[in-house]
Design a protein around this motif. Structure first.
Motif, mmCIF file in Angstrom:
data_model
loop_
_atom_site.group_PDB
_atom_site.id
_atom_site.type_symbol
_atom_site.label_atom_id
_atom_site.label_comp_id
_atom_site.label_asym_id
_atom_site.label_seq_id
_atom_site.Cartn_x
_atom_site.Cartn_y
_atom_site.Cartn_z
ATOM 1 N N UNK A 223 0.850 -1.186 0.000
ATOM 2 C CA UNK A 223 0.000 0.000 0.000
ATOM 3 C C UNK A 223 0.886 1.237 0.000
ATOM 4 N N UNK A 224 0.391 2.294 -0.583
ATOM 5 C CA UNK A 224 1.081 3.579 -0.528
ATOM 6 C C UNK A 224 0.141 4.604 0.081
ATOM 7 N N UNK A 225 0.665 5.360 1.045
ATOM 8 C CA UNK A 225 -0.118 6.424 1.690
ATOM 9 C C UNK A 225 0.618 7.737 1.487
ATOM 10 N N UNK A 226 -0.144 8.776 1.234
ATOM 11 C CA UNK A 226 0.490 10.077 1.077
ATOM 12 C C UNK A 226 0.843 10.703 2.420
ATOM 13 N N UNK A 227 0.094 10.363 3.446
ATOM 14 C CA UNK A 227 0.336 10.923 4.780
ATOM 15 C C UNK A 227 0.812 9.823 5.728
ATOM 16 N N UNK A 228 2.074 9.838 6.161
ATOM 17 C CA UNK A 228 2.573 8.815 7.081
ATOM 18 C C UNK A 228 1.823 8.778 8.416
ATOM 19 N N UNK B 55 -3.129 4.203 12.866
ATOM 20 C CA UNK B 55 -4.548 3.859 12.722
ATOM 21 C C UNK B 55 -4.745 2.762 11.688
ATOM 22 N N UNK B 56 -3.942 2.791 10.626
ATOM 23 C CA UNK B 56 -4.028 1.757 9.595
ATOM 24 C C UNK B 56 -3.631 0.396 10.164
ATOM 25 N N UNK B 57 -2.597 0.379 10.978
ATOM 26 C CA UNK B 57 -2.213 -0.883 11.609
ATOM 27 C C UNK B 57 -3.304 -1.382 12.547
ATOM 28 N N UNK B 58 -3.838 -0.488 13.354
ATOM 29 C CA UNK B 58 -4.886 -0.889 14.303
ATOM 30 C C UNK B 58 -6.094 -1.462 13.569
ATOM 31 N N UNK B 59 -6.450 -0.826 12.459
ATOM 32 C CA UNK B 59 -7.585 -1.316 11.673
ATOM 33 C C UNK B 59 -7.268 -2.685 11.078
ATOM 34 N N UNK B 60 -6.038 -2.876 10.613
ATOM 35 C CA UNK B 60 -5.637 -4.165 10.051
ATOM 36 C C UNK B 60 -5.680 -5.258 11.106
ATOM 37 N N UNK C 23 4.619 7.161 2.406
ATOM 38 C CA UNK C 23 5.039 5.944 3.098
ATOM 39 C C UNK C 23 4.489 4.733 2.349
ATOM 40 N N UNK C 24 5.215 3.621 2.474
ATOM 41 C CA UNK C 24 4.819 2.375 1.813
ATOM 42 C C UNK C 24 4.665 1.296 2.875
ATOM 43 N N UNK C 25 3.617 0.499 2.736
ATOM 44 C CA UNK C 25 3.271 -0.507 3.744
ATOM 45 C C UNK C 25 3.116 -1.869 3.075
ATOM 46 N N UNK C 26 3.620 -2.903 3.727
ATOM 47 C CA UNK C 26 3.390 -4.281 3.284
ATOM 48 C C UNK C 26 2.521 -4.978 4.322
ATOM 49 N N UNK D 67 -11.785 6.138 0.401
ATOM 50 C CA UNK D 67 -11.754 7.340 1.262
ATOM 51 C C UNK D 67 -10.379 8.002 1.295
ATOM 52 N N UNK D 68 -9.445 7.505 0.449
ATOM 53 C CA UNK D 68 -8.108 8.077 0.271
ATOM 54 C C UNK D 68 -7.207 7.909 1.487
ATOM 55 N N UNK D 69 -7.571 7.006 2.402
ATOM 56 C CA UNK D 69 -6.630 6.676 3.468
ATOM 57 C C UNK D 69 -5.347 6.149 2.855
ATOM 58 N N UNK D 70 -5.509 5.312 1.826
ATOM 59 C CA UNK D 70 -4.355 4.875 1.043
ATOM 60 C C UNK D 70 -4.513 5.395 -0.378
#
Length: 463
Positions: free
Chosen positions: A221-226, A231-236, A275-278, A303-306
């Motif tokens: 995943x790529x996010x524009x805002x690190x 929150x992304x981890x918690x949701x995952x 930021x980039x996330x695996x 919703x542009x989170x990613x």
């Protein structure tokens, strides 16, 4: 040197005592001074190692253990007058019990070798690290290695059921009970896990094994805002529960370096994001696992989170995603060499630490660029700096940037998984209270009063 060679030749055989000329041909690994000693011995079993330790202890000779030489904190540095103990002859897989779910191995077995033996049985080790081809199980125990699957399987500490250990005076401790539940007395094996060979030398390891997941699926995943990272981890984690195997992050400077090196091919996602996330999860079937991952990603894209995402559709695509994260040696290509740091923080502090560190580096010099990546789910960030070969003398500048920033966050640690070695010994007080450090010294003196085992590593002899 000749006298030392003769003494240890009587124990392990002359052909297994190497001196300066043969040592000069050996790869020192990540510690340039690993071959500083003039003598290396290769015991074949715990009995020979016991005699080596007993003799060295009586003569006041320091013993420096060597595994795969992939450590990053100068924990294998040796000096003239010391003797290197290599575990390369102690490299047998002694037993694999699929029903009990355990493997008994000697310390010189490489992680990749063990993984290859387990795969046909549908089993795997819980800990997996990028240096799997050269790192040894003994070294992983010594440093309490972590890696990319800690979220699901834990670090080595959670994966070791038993050990056999040789103490400085030659005594052999048999702590190799293979039971998953064993509450008989103090759990002595735990003091040797992560002790970097300073309290005892491990000669046998009982590892907990895990079933290979029926399926696994990963995405980048790529996010524009690190700042969305925690929150992304918690949701995952809430969405996938125990099926979430990995959650890794790379800041753009690091991602750009690893994916732009010759031979990489097309990057999994374009450059230019914050930021980039695996994410990797396991499941019962490929179709079901991929569907769960896609269903999770779609609303986050909406919703542009990613900002962008790609789900691996083949083994080669998965390998490319993970290579972008694991190939940290690519940082060396920037200026010829690199410095590597390994810090731990509370999950809520990860992105703030990165922001402050990058700002502090810019203020110090626009030429200092931190390459940041790490295991977000474990609160573990790796920070690397590209340097010229001759810049190691300027290390205190980079130490100050990393550790002064870290000091602004309570509950942080200077080492999340690499250990202390010599490199971090001077800053250990930043993570340990004085009475805690004093207790470590007492333990060292109780088990190794003559300071024979890996002398000077983790704590100084005179502390």
């Amino acid at each position: 040197m000749a006298a030392t060679k003769d003494i240890f030749s009587a124990i392990v055989g002359a052909e297994h005592v190497l001196t300066a000329e043969r040592l000069a041909t050996r790869n020192p690994g990540y510690c340039a001074d690993a071959m500083g000693a003039a003598v290396l011995v290769r015991p074949a079993n715990s009995a020979e190692l016991s005699s080596v330790c007993k003799t060295a202890d009586a003569l006041g000779i320091g013993l420096v253990p060597h595994g795969g030489l992939t450590g990053l904190v100068d924990g294998t540095r040796s000096h003239p007058g010391e003797v290197i103990v290599s575990f390369e002859r102690m490299s047998r897989i002694l037993d694999i019990d699929p029903l009990q779910g355990v493997a008994v191995v000697e310390p010189g077995v490489t992680l990749e070798t063990l993984q290859s033996e387990l795969e046909p049985l549908g089993l795997m080790t819980g800990v997996d690290i990028p240096s799997r081809g050269s790192c040894t199980i003994g070294g992983m125990v010594s440093t309490n290695a972590g890696g990319i699957q800690v979220l699901k399987y834990g670090m080595m500490r959670e994966n070791v059921l038993g050990l056999e250990v040789v103490l400085a005076d030659g005594r052999i401790l048999d702590l190799t009970n293979t039971l998953v539940k064993n509450n008989a007395g103090y759990d002595l094996k735990q003091i040797f896990i992560g002790s970097e060979g300073t309290l005892g030398l491990v000669t046998k390891i009982v590892l907990k094994l895990w079933p290979i997941p029926a399926s696994a699926c990963c995405a980048m995943l790529a996010c524009d805002d690190p700042e969305v990272l925690p929150a992304l981890f918690d949701k995952s984690r809430r969405n996938f529960g125990a099926d979430l195997m990995s959650f890794e992050a790379m800041w753009p400077e690091y991602y750009d370096v690893t994916t732009s090196q010759p031979g990489f091919g097309r990057p999994p996602l374009p450059s230019g994001h914050g930021i980039y996330v695996i994410i990797e999860l396991c499941g019962q079937s490929d179709a079901e696992t991929e569907a769960r991952l896609v269903a999770f990603l779609e609303p986050l894209l909406d919703d542009r989170t990613i900002a962008d995402a790609v789900v691996a559709q083949s083994g080669s695509e998965r390998n490319a995603i993970w290579r972008s994260r694991e190939d940290s040696d690519a940082v060396d290509s920037v200026l010829g060499a690199s410095l590597s740091y390994d810090v731990g923080l509370k999950l809520a502090d990860l992105t703030n630490y990165a922001v402050r560190l990058r700002k502090r580096c810019t203020v110090k010099s626009t030429d200092i660029v931190p390459y940041i990546f790490g295991h977000v789910g474990d609160g573990n960030l790796h920070v690397m700096f590209a340097i010229h070969d001759g810049d190691l003398g300027r290390r205190e500048i980079f130490d100050g940037l990393v550790y002064d920033t870290l000091a602004e966050f309570s509950g942080s640690t200077i080492s999340a998984e690499h250990g202390i070695g010599l490199e971090k010994r001077a800053v250990l007080t930043r993570s340990l209270a004085s009475n805690t450090l004093a207790t470590l010294v007492e333990l060292k003196k109780a088990l190794d009063p003559c300071n024979t085992l890996n002398p000077g590593k983790v704590i100084a002899a005179d502390e």
